[in-house]
Design a protein around this motif. Structure first.
Motif, PDB file in Angstrom:
ATOM      1  N   ILE A   1       0.862  -1.171   0.000  1.00 22.13           N
ATOM      2  CA  ILE A   1       0.000   0.000   0.000  1.00 22.13           C
ATOM      3  C   ILE A   1       0.911   1.236   0.000  1.00 22.13           C
ATOM      4  CG2 ILE A   1      -1.863  -1.247   1.137  1.00 22.13           C
ATOM      5  CD1 ILE A   1      -1.376   0.403   3.655  1.00 22.13           C
ATOM      6  N   VAL A   2       0.502   2.237  -0.774  1.00 22.31           N
ATOM      7  CA  VAL A   2       1.364   3.385  -1.069  1.00 22.31           C
ATOM      8  C   VAL A   2       0.561   4.664  -0.906  1.00 22.31           C
ATOM      9  CG1 VAL A   2       2.851   4.453  -2.812  1.00 22.31           C
ATOM     10  CG2 VAL A   2       2.576   1.954  -2.775  1.00 22.31           C
ATOM     11  N   CYS A   3       1.107   5.605  -0.139  1.00 19.33           N
ATOM     12  CA  CYS A   3       0.448   6.903   0.042  1.00 19.33           C
ATOM     13  C   CYS A   3       1.417   8.016  -0.332  1.00 19.33           C
ATOM     14  CB  CYS A   3      -0.004   7.070   1.495  1.00 19.33           C
ATOM     15  SG  CYS A   3      -0.679   8.711   1.852  1.00 19.33           S
ATOM     16  N   LEU A   4       1.024   8.843  -1.277  1.00 16.76           N
ATOM     17  CA  LEU A   4       1.743  10.069  -1.627  1.00 16.76           C
ATOM     18  C   LEU A   4       0.853  11.223  -1.206  1.00 16.76           C
ATOM     19  CD1 LEU A   4       4.105  11.527  -3.040  1.00 16.76           C
ATOM     20  CD2 LEU A   4       2.881  11.230  -5.209  1.00 16.76           C
ATOM     21  N   GLU A   5       1.365  12.089  -0.324  1.00 20.88           N
ATOM     22  CA  GLU A   5       0.484  13.087   0.287  1.00 20.88           C
ATOM     23  C   GLU A   5       1.284  14.322   0.688  1.00 20.88           C
ATOM     24  OE1 GLU A   5      -2.098  14.891   0.688  1.00 20.88           O
ATOM     25  OE2 GLU A   5      -3.373  13.193   1.247  1.00 20.88           O
TER      26      GLU A   5
ATOM     27  N   LEU B   1       2.272   9.161  10.501  1.00 20.32           N
ATOM     28  CA  LEU B   1       1.590   8.373   9.469  1.00 20.32           C
ATOM     29  C   LEU B   1       2.270   7.015   9.291  1.00 20.32           C
ATOM     30  CD1 LEU B   1      -0.661   8.114   7.435  1.00 20.32           C
ATOM     31  CD2 LEU B   1       0.746   9.340   5.761  1.00 20.32           C
ATOM     32  N   ALA B   2       3.605   6.989   9.367  1.00 17.91           N
ATOM     33  CA  ALA B   2       4.318   5.704   9.301  1.00 17.91           C
ATOM     34  C   ALA B   2       3.858   4.788  10.436  1.00 17.91           C
ATOM     35  CB  ALA B   2       5.829   5.938   9.370  1.00 17.91           C
ATOM     36  N   GLU B   3       3.639   5.374  11.607  1.00 21.17           N
ATOM     37  CA  GLU B   3       3.182   4.573  12.744  1.00 21.17           C
ATOM     38  C   GLU B   3       1.772   4.030  12.511  1.00 21.17           C
ATOM     39  OE1 GLU B   3       4.042   2.536  16.055  1.00 21.17           O
ATOM     40  OE2 GLU B   3       5.411   3.829  14.937  1.00 21.17           O
ATOM     41  N   LEU B   4       0.909   4.819  11.860  1.00 23.73           N
ATOM     42  CA  LEU B   4      -0.438   4.315  11.531  1.00 23.73           C
ATOM     43  C   LEU B   4      -0.345   3.139  10.558  1.00 23.73           C
ATOM     44  CD1 LEU B   4      -2.581   7.583  11.134  1.00 23.73           C
ATOM     45  CD2 LEU B   4      -2.472   6.018  13.081  1.00 23.73           C
ATOM     46  N   PHE B   5       0.557   3.209   9.593  1.00 22.77           N
ATOM     47  CA  PHE B   5       0.781   2.068   8.686  1.00 22.77           C
ATOM     48  C   PHE B   5       1.122   0.818   9.501  1.00 22.77           C
ATOM     49  CE2 PHE B   5       0.475   4.727   5.114  1.00 22.77           C
ATOM     50  CZ  PHE B   5       0.816   4.078   3.929  1.00 22.77           C
ATOM     51  N   ARG B   6       2.019   0.972  10.481  1.00 23.68           N
ATOM     52  CA  ARG B   6       2.421  -0.179  11.303  1.00 23.68           C
ATOM     53  C   ARG B   6       1.263  -0.664  12.165  1.00 23.68           C
ATOM     54  NH1 ARG B   6       6.881   3.509  12.106  1.00 23.68           N
ATOM     55  NH2 ARG B   6       8.516   2.973  10.603  1.00 23.68           N
ATOM     56  N   ASN B   7       0.476   0.277  12.672  1.00 19.56           N
ATOM     57  CA  ASN B   7      -0.629  -0.084  13.561  1.00 19.56           C
ATOM     58  C   ASN B   7      -1.686  -0.936  12.861  1.00 19.56           C
ATOM     59  OD1 ASN B   7       0.582   1.311  15.628  1.00 19.56           O
ATOM     60  ND2 ASN B   7      -0.768   3.106  15.500  1.00 19.56           N
TER      61      ASN B   7
ATOM     62  N   MET C   1       0.942  -3.263   8.602  1.00 17.66           N
ATOM     63  CA  MET C   1       1.851  -3.284   7.462  1.00 17.66           C
ATOM     64  C   MET C   1       3.292  -3.509   7.935  1.00 17.66           C
ATOM     65  SD  MET C   1      -0.305  -3.072   5.059  1.00 17.66           S
ATOM     66  CE  MET C   1       0.762  -2.976   3.619  1.00 17.66           C
ATOM     67  N   ARG C   2       4.046  -4.222   7.112  1.00 15.86           N
ATOM     68  CA  ARG C   2       5.444  -4.536   7.425  1.00 15.86           C
ATOM     69  C   ARG C   2       6.378  -3.645   6.618  1.00 15.86           C
ATOM     70  NH1 ARG C   2       5.431 -10.176   8.525  1.00 15.86           N
ATOM     71  NH2 ARG C   2       3.600 -10.662   9.801  1.00 15.86           N
ATOM     72  N   ASN C   3       7.628  -3.571   7.080  1.00 12.53           N
ATOM     73  CA  ASN C   3       8.693  -2.919   6.313  1.00 12.53           C
ATOM     74  C   ASN C   3       8.258  -1.532   5.816  1.00 12.53           C
ATOM     75  OD1 ASN C   3      11.252  -2.794   5.142  1.00 12.53           O
ATOM     76  ND2 ASN C   3      10.557  -3.635   3.190  1.00 12.53           N
ATOM     77  N   VAL C   4       7.717  -0.725   6.716  1.00 11.61           N
ATOM     78  CA  VAL C   4       7.175   0.589   6.334  1.00 11.61           C
ATOM     79  C   VAL C   4       8.315   1.567   6.075  1.00 11.61           C
ATOM     80  CG1 VAL C   4       5.758   2.531   7.099  1.00 11.61           C
ATOM     81  CG2 VAL C   4       5.064   0.165   7.644  1.00 11.61           C
ATOM     82  N   LYS C   5       8.269   2.209   4.905  1.00 13.40           N
ATOM     83  CA  LYS C   5       9.268   3.214   4.531  1.00 13.40           C
ATOM     84  C   LYS C   5       8.561   4.567   4.381  1.00 13.40           C
ATOM     85  CE  LYS C   5      12.599   0.107   3.819  1.00 13.40           C
ATOM     86  NZ  LYS C   5      12.861  -0.392   2.459  1.00 13.40           N
ATOM     87  N   ALA C   6       9.208   5.616   4.883  1.00 12.33           N
ATOM     88  CA  ALA C   6       8.661   6.968   4.769  1.00 12.33           C
ATOM     89  C   ALA C   6       9.735   7.887   4.205  1.00 12.33           C
ATOM     90  CB  ALA C   6       8.199   7.476   6.134  1.00 12.33           C
ATOM     91  N   TYR C   7       9.399   8.606   3.144  1.00 13.11           N
ATOM     92  CA  TYR C   7      10.356   9.470   2.452  1.00 13.11           C
ATOM     93  C   TYR C   7       9.821  10.906   2.436  1.00 13.11           C
ATOM     94  CZ  TYR C   7      11.733   4.925   0.436  1.00 13.11           C
ATOM     95  OH  TYR C   7      12.102   3.616   0.248  1.00 13.11           O
TER      96      TYR C   7
ATOM     97  N   ILE D   1       7.454  19.061   2.361  1.00  9.65           N
ATOM     98  CA  ILE D   1       6.105  19.548   2.053  1.00  9.65           C
ATOM     99  C   ILE D   1       5.222  18.422   1.519  1.00  9.65           C
ATOM    100  CG2 ILE D   1       6.923  21.892   1.622  1.00  9.65           C
ATOM    101  CD1 ILE D   1       6.371  21.483  -1.346  1.00  9.65           C
ATOM    102  N   ALA D   2       5.855  17.309   1.138  1.00  5.26           N
ATOM    103  CA  ALA D   2       5.110  16.110   0.775  1.00  5.26           C
ATOM    104  C   ALA D   2       5.855  14.913   1.342  1.00  5.26           C
ATOM    105  CB  ALA D   2       4.962  15.986  -0.743  1.00  5.26           C
ATOM    106  N   ALA D   3       5.192  13.764   1.339  1.00  6.71           N
ATOM    107  CA  ALA D   3       5.821  12.553   1.844  1.00  6.71           C
ATOM    108  C   ALA D   3       5.280  11.350   1.094  1.00  6.71           C
ATOM    109  CB  ALA D   3       5.565  12.404   3.344  1.00  6.71           C
ATOM    110  N   LEU D   4       6.154  10.348   0.954  1.00  9.27           N
ATOM    111  CA  LEU D   4       5.770   9.055   0.391  1.00  9.27           C
ATOM    112  C   LEU D   4       5.894   8.010   1.488  1.00  9.27           C
ATOM    113  CD1 LEU D   4       5.305   6.917  -1.859  1.00  9.27           C
ATOM    114  CD2 LEU D   4       7.783   7.020  -2.287  1.00  9.27           C
ATOM    115  N   HIS D   5       4.805   7.211   1.657  1.00 13.32           N
ATOM    116  CA  HIS D   5       4.823   6.092   2.595  1.00 13.32           C
ATOM    117  C   HIS D   5       4.501   4.809   1.836  1.00 13.32           C
ATOM    118  CE1 HIS D   5       4.413   9.435   5.449  1.00 13.32           C
ATOM    119  NE2 HIS D   5       4.762   8.597   6.402  1.00 13.32           N
ATOM    120  N   ILE D   6       5.293   3.773   2.076  1.00 12.96           N
ATOM    121  CA  ILE D   6       5.074   2.467   1.452  1.00 12.96           C
ATOM    122  C   ILE D   6       5.135   1.399   2.533  1.00 12.96           C
ATOM    123  CG2 ILE D   6       5.880   0.782  -0.249  1.00 12.96           C
ATOM    124  CD1 ILE D   6       7.200   3.025  -1.793  1.00 12.96           C
TER     125      ILE D   6
END
Length: 240
Positions: A151-155, A206-212, A215-221, A227-232
């Motif tokens: 699952i991928v979030c660009l925001e 938001l990375a913590e919500l992914f884990r909650n 989701m495994r191996n959560v990456k946040a960029y 001003i934006a972030a990518l979470h996978i």
């Protein structure tokens, strides 16, 4: 603060009304960086030929189309609650001759009309901050992605370093609604954007919500100074 239903109705009205100028305003909102952010995201995702994708809050379908192109002939679905947005997206898809590969669905990201373990990727671009319940959407994204899928979030996100942080918030809270008023005569609708970001989790939260949600191996960029972030995040092979 609005309750969930009021927020949903308000956001729906906002996006129905700004649909015709949405692509232009995305350039303004992101300092013309949103296309570069999406290219970075696609490199990190590394979509393979034949893989399937579901793009939530797909809007006018630029990311949906990019996912379809990357997969070759992989089944690609775009979902949005705004029919006006979907109509613009469908016109783009028809022009590209991709209507056999891409299906658009009017629906709610909090109650996805898809079976468990259906897609290799489930994405959401610049839409998660607008939903009434972020965790519920993440749970639904996890439910419909296949084991081992992502699952991928660009925001949009929250810059943390000064003086950039101060300049950005001045732009976002003071100038942006005025730009909306001048460019598309939609002051009230663009005032919604800084309000939606104020309540949105920052990069680490938001990375913590992914884990909650499991989701495994959560990456946040962080992107462009934050001003934006990518979470996978990756779904485990144990299933939903």
């Amino acid at each position: 603060m609005m309750d969930g239903e009021s927020k949903q109705q308000h956001v729906h009205a906002v996006f129905e009304s700004i649909a015709p100028k949405y692509d232009m305003m995305n350039d303004v909102l992101s300092f013309r960086r949103h296309k570069a952010w999406r290219r970075f995201t696609m490199r990190k995702m590394d979509v393979q030929p034949g893989q399937s994708s579901l793009d939530l809050c797909c809007g006018t379908c630029d990311w949906t189309i990019a996912l379809a192109k990357a997969s070759g002939r992989g089944n690609t679905v775009g979902l949005d609650f705004s029919q006006n947005m979907l109509n613009i997206g469908q016109a783009k898809i028809d022009k590209l001759g991709m209507s056999d590969q891409i299906t658009l669905v009017q629906g709610n990201a909090m109650e996805l009309p898809f079976a468990d373990n259906s897609f290799d990727y489930v994405t959401i671009g610049f839409g998660l901050r607008n939903v009434p319940d972020i965790v519920q959407v993440l749970r639904e994204m996890k439910r419909v992605v296949k084991p081992g899928g992502k699952i991928v979030c660009l925001e949009l996100s929250k810059p943390t370093w000064q003086p950039f942080k101060g300049l950005y918030y001045f732009y976002f809270e003071k100038l942006l609604p005025l730009l909306g008023k001048w460019l598309v005569k939609k002051y009230e609708q663009y005032r919604w954007l800084p309000e939606s970001l104020a309540a949105f989790p920052d990069l680490q939260a938001l990375a913590e919500l992914f884990r909650n949600v499991g989701m495994r191996n959560v990456k946040a960029y962080p992107l462009t100074g934050g001003i934006a972030a990518l979470h996978i995040g990756t779904k485990g092979n144990e299933g939903a």
